[in-house]
Write an enzyme that holds these catalytic residues in place. Structure first.
Site, PDB file in Angstrom:
ATOM      1  N   ASP A  78     -18.191 -34.621  13.374  1.00 44.58           N
ATOM      2  CA  ASP A  78     -17.960 -33.267  12.853  1.00 44.58           C
ATOM      3  C   ASP A  78     -17.585 -33.333  11.389  1.00 44.58           C
ATOM      4  OD1 ASP A  78     -17.610 -30.560  12.660  1.00 44.58           O
ATOM      5  OD2 ASP A  78     -15.709 -30.504  13.725  1.00 44.58           O
ATOM      6  N   HIS A  93     -22.160 -29.295   7.577  1.00 42.32           N
ATOM      7  CA  HIS A  93     -21.021 -29.043   6.673  1.00 42.32           C
ATOM      8  C   HIS A  93     -20.346 -30.349   6.268  1.00 42.32           C
ATOM      9  CE1 HIS A  93     -17.625 -29.323   9.605  1.00 42.32           C
ATOM     10  NE2 HIS A  93     -18.415 -28.732  10.463  1.00 42.32           N
ATOM     11  N   ASP A 139     -24.367 -28.981  13.891  1.00 44.97           N
ATOM     12  CA  ASP A 139     -22.899 -29.037  13.861  1.00 44.97           C
ATOM     13  C   ASP A 139     -22.322 -29.106  15.276  1.00 44.97           C
ATOM     14  OD1 ASP A 139     -20.268 -29.032  13.018  1.00 44.97           O
ATOM     15  OD2 ASP A 139     -20.183 -26.876  12.688  1.00 44.97           O
ATOM     16  N   HIS A 175     -12.254 -33.263  15.967  1.00 45.88           N
ATOM     17  CA  HIS A 175     -10.961 -32.875  15.378  1.00 45.88           C
ATOM     18  C   HIS A 175      -9.815 -33.829  15.735  1.00 45.88           C
ATOM     19  CE1 HIS A 175     -12.059 -28.339  14.618  1.00 45.88           C
ATOM     20  NE2 HIS A 175     -13.055 -29.153  14.311  1.00 45.88           N
ATOM     21  N   GLU A 218     -16.366 -25.346   6.132  1.00 49.43           N
ATOM     22  CA  GLU A 218     -16.637 -24.694   7.416  1.00 49.43           C
ATOM     23  C   GLU A 218     -15.374 -24.661   8.264  1.00 49.43           C
ATOM     24  OE1 GLU A 218     -17.499 -24.251  11.633  1.00 49.43           O
ATOM     25  OE2 GLU A 218     -16.666 -26.033  10.700  1.00 49.43           O
ATOM     26  N   GLU A 219     -14.631 -25.774   8.223  1.00 53.10           N
ATOM     27  CA  GLU A 219     -13.472 -25.905   9.116  1.00 53.10           C
ATOM     28  C   GLU A 219     -12.362 -24.911   8.811  1.00 53.10           C
ATOM     29  OE1 GLU A 219     -13.685 -27.422  11.682  1.00 53.10           O
ATOM     30  OE2 GLU A 219     -14.954 -29.193  11.456  1.00 53.10           O
TER      31      GLU A 219
HETATM   32 ZN   LIG Z   1     -18.137 -28.741  12.529  1.00 54.68          ZN
END
Ligand SMILES: [Zn+2]
Length: 464
Positions: free
Chosen positions: A293, A281, A356, A427, A327-328
């Site tokens: 990520d 993603h 992912d 994140h 996606e997030e």
């Molecule tokens: Zn991800």
């Protein structure tokens, strides 16, 4: 038994691949290890373009950049339009303004970050007592009068020993439910705002953002994550007496924005209508630059097509690169893909891969499908043995964006990365290019490329 083992090792006549095809897998594997393309693409996505929050100018720049790169490889590129949330982070500050043992005239800083798509506090901020609970049971045990108008902190600890032993995804699963549902639970109890302890194993007092949820009929209250260190401090002080926090959050939720999945086909020579998806993603959270990520997942998927082009390999079936959008913030891109394609299309989806879970060393592949798939894949596992990626295991799920395909019966796959350290950075502001080990990224590219090629060039399609 011995014959069966030998057959597995040799890849005998029952194999779905000829000796030449097995040699091609070895060539692709070695090329992936040696080729810097994936790393160079990741450097550009993270350092030059930067964070790629859904709806942001950087997300759009990344769409245009990756689409152009895939065109340059000779793939057929299409942008699939979708509609994504457009939440913009504003200022975010927190400070304790009163607590037991406070030195008069002082405040104490709290490191926090808004969860998407948190609403804002009043412009001047919100000041209230913090009530600390460790989990849902802790909230249930509280007198609701004690929560009303307060800031509720869910202090659910991330299980670091579990992450170190079993992989971070298990510890993440235990804790992330508080980030996801904390605002609903807190608002239902009458809280004015909610804090959750950062989900993840990060040290150095860095916060961990992520998606949370609101629901119709429940007040939308400001929602932020505090670092593990700050959660510990607040919990300790609150055990001694009342603790008051002043917090300011100024995020904005703008109207949904148009955005795109990038679809790039490396056309098959015999069955171009049959496709094998390789994907990651493209969107990311905004505190770091979205390296692990999921820039890594995007570039190892790009690498699969780059290596086909470089080595002049044209499998029977189409290899379809997809960079998923958003996606997030709810997988809107994947939902659009599922809506835009028909049952007949899905019957022609021979397999789907997504990476992912970062870029740690892959010890093999997780796959979702019929048991026969595991046996069928054995020669592919053998081809990945020289890079230590030969362990193939079945799993009900392989990737957030390809779960819809899995549910349609499409065999699906993901590199099984070493996820022990992934949630130390995921994140957070520390999800940056330097966290990706070039050799391990290349190993992931090798897994994606070899498995995609194997699915796209086998005699018969993978069992389903
Ligand atoms: Zn991800």
């Amino acid at each position: 038994m011995r014959d069966r083992i030998m057959a597995r090792i040799m890849g005998n006549g029952t194999s779905a691949w000829t000796p030449e095809q097995l040699a091609t897998m070895a060539r692709l594997r070695d090329a992936a290890i040696a080729d810097p393309y994936a790393l160079d693409e990741l450097r550009h996505l993270t350092n030059n373009i930067g964070p790629r929050l859904s709806g942001s100018p950087q997300a759009q720049a990344a769409v245009e950049y990756v689409a152009a790169e895939m065109k340059a490889l000779g793939a057929d590129v299409a942008l699939e339009k979708t509609s994504v949330p457009h939440w913009v982070r504003g200022a975010e500050t927190g400070e304790l303004v009163s607590w037991p043992g406070q030195t008069p005239g002082t405040t104490q800083k709290v490191v926090l970050t808004a969860l998407g798509p948190s609403v804002a506090t009043p412009v001047e901020g919100l000041t209230a007592e913090v009530v600390v609970v460790n989990n849902w049971a802790g909230l249930k045990a509280l007198d609701p009068a004690k929560v009303k108008g307060k800031i509720l902190l869910f202090n659910k600890k991330f299980d670091k020993p579990l992450a170190a032993q079993e992989g971070g995804i298990y510890a993440y699963g235990d804790a992330v439910v508080y980030r996801a549902a904390g605002p609903l639970a807190a608002a239902s109890a009458g809280a004015a705002a909610v804090l959750v302890r950062a989900v993840g194993g990060a040290d150095y007092r860095i916060p961990h953002t992520g998606q949370t949820m609101y629901a119709p009929g429940v007040d939308k209250i400001p929602a932020a994550a505090v670092t593990a260190e700050d959660a510990d401090t607040i919990a300790d002080l609150a055990s001694q007496g009342p603790v008051k926090l002043h917090m300011v959050l100024t995020p904005q939720t703008l109207p949904d924005a148009p955005s795109y999945n990038i679809i790039a086909d490396w056309k098959g020579t015999e069955h171009p209508e049959q496709v094998v998806v390789v994907s990651g993603h493209l969107d990311s959270w905004d505190l770091g630059t979205g390296a692990i990520d999921d820039g890594a997942g995007v570039v190892v998927s790009m690498q699969a097509i780059h290596l086909m082009q470089k080595l002049g390999i044209h499998p029977k079936r189409t290899i379809r690169f997809i960079a998923w959008m958003s996606e997030e913030e709810g997988s809107q891109g994947a939902a659009t893909y599922m809506k835009e394609h028909s049952a007949a299309d899905f019957a022609n989806h021979i397999g789907a891969l997504e990476s992912d879970l970062g870029a740690g060393h892959p010890d093999g592949v997780v796959w979702a499908g019929k048991p026969a798939l595991g046996e069928w894949l054995q020669p592919v596992a053998n081809a990945l043995e020289p890079i230590g990626a030969q362990t193939f295991r079945s799993s009900p799920e392989t990737g957030e964006d390809i779960n819809g395909l899995t549910e349609k019966g499409v065999p699906s796959f993901a590199p099984s990365q070493d996820g022990r350290y992934y949630f130390n950075y995921h994140h957070t502001p520390a999800d940056t290019f330097d966290k990706v080990n070039p050799r391990e990224l290349a190993e992931n590219a090798a897994v994606m490329t070899v498995v995609a090629y194997a699915l796209a060039d086998s005699k018969d399609p993978a069992p389903r």
